[in-house]
Design a protein around this motif. Structure first.
Motif, PDB file in Angstrom:
ATOM      1  N   SER A 220      46.844   4.100   9.230  1.00 15.92           N
ATOM      2  CA  SER A 220      46.306   3.932  10.584  1.00 15.92           C
ATOM      3  C   SER A 220      46.401   5.266  11.328  1.00 15.92           C
ATOM      4  O   SER A 220      47.126   6.175  10.908  1.00 15.92           O
ATOM      5  CB  SER A 220      47.090   2.882  11.356  1.00 15.92           C
ATOM      6  OG  SER A 220      48.414   3.343  11.618  1.00 15.92           O
ATOM      7  N   GLN A 221      45.695   5.349  12.439  1.00 14.94           N
ATOM      8  CA  GLN A 221      45.787   6.554  13.262  1.00 14.94           C
ATOM      9  C   GLN A 221      47.203   6.700  13.810  1.00 14.94           C
ATOM     10  O   GLN A 221      47.723   7.813  13.888  1.00 14.94           O
ATOM     11  CB  GLN A 221      44.769   6.516  14.402  1.00 14.94           C
ATOM     12  CG  GLN A 221      44.774   7.806  15.197  1.00 14.94           C
ATOM     13  CD  GLN A 221      43.526   8.030  16.016  1.00 14.94           C
ATOM     14  OE1 GLN A 221      42.532   7.348  15.847  1.00 14.94           O
ATOM     15  NE2 GLN A 221      43.584   8.996  16.904  1.00 14.94           N
ATOM     16  N   ALA A 222      47.823   5.592  14.148  1.00 17.69           N
ATOM     17  CA  ALA A 222      49.207   5.659  14.644  1.00 17.69           C
ATOM     18  C   ALA A 222      50.140   6.247  13.585  1.00 17.69           C
ATOM     19  O   ALA A 222      51.028   7.051  13.914  1.00 17.69           O
ATOM     20  CB  ALA A 222      49.682   4.273  15.069  1.00 17.69           C
ATOM     21  N   ASP A 223      49.933   5.886  12.319  1.00 21.94           N
ATOM     22  CA  ASP A 223      50.759   6.452  11.242  1.00 21.94           C
ATOM     23  C   ASP A 223      50.517   7.951  11.101  1.00 21.94           C
ATOM     24  O   ASP A 223      51.451   8.727  10.896  1.00 21.94           O
ATOM     25  CB  ASP A 223      50.468   5.756   9.916  1.00 21.94           C
ATOM     26  CG  ASP A 223      51.051   4.366   9.834  1.00 21.94           C
ATOM     27  OD1 ASP A 223      51.850   3.972  10.716  1.00 21.94           O
ATOM     28  OD2 ASP A 223      50.698   3.648   8.870  1.00 21.94           O
ATOM     29  N   ALA A 224      49.255   8.372  11.207  1.00 21.45           N
ATOM     30  CA  ALA A 224      48.925   9.795  11.117  1.00 21.45           C
ATOM     31  C   ALA A 224      49.551  10.565  12.284  1.00 21.45           C
ATOM     32  O   ALA A 224      50.103  11.653  12.097  1.00 21.45           O
ATOM     33  CB  ALA A 224      47.410   9.984  11.096  1.00 21.45           C
TER      34      ALA A 224
END
Length: 99
Positions: free
Chosen positions: A67-71
């Motif tokens: 996810s973008q949050a993980d990135a």
């Protein structure tokens, strides 16, 4: 999904970059070993493969994250971000078209 992670360096970041580089590379090698790393590298401050004391203006990573949050979390924990090499960071979804 793939994401573009960018960090823009503070002025005169070269010494901080050198100090944080070994740990930074270890994290990138982990992404590579997991098959998630597409492209990575620094952006020289001058038109040269070896900018010497001119240093770098930033770094670019293209990698797969859940996810973008993980990135964003991965980038926030990168040694260049933690040690003050980067003045600004950004993360954007990316769709690879070629090659």
């Amino acid at each position: 999904m793939l994401y573009v992670l960018m960090g823009e360096d503070i002025p005169n970041s070269l010494e901080k970059r050198k100090a944080a580089r070994p740990e930074h590379l270890l994290r990138l090698e982990k992404l590579r070993d997991e098959g998630r790393l597409i492209l990575v590298g620094p952006m020289p401050a001058i038109d040269s493969a070896d900018p010497g004391p001119a240093g770098f203006v930033g770094s670019l990573v293209v990698a797969e994250f859940a996810s973008q949050a993980d990135a964003e979390a991965w980038l926030a924990d990168d040694p260049y971000a933690r040690e003050g090499v980067f003045a600004r960071t950004s993360v954007h979804p990316f769709i690879k078209v070629m090659p």
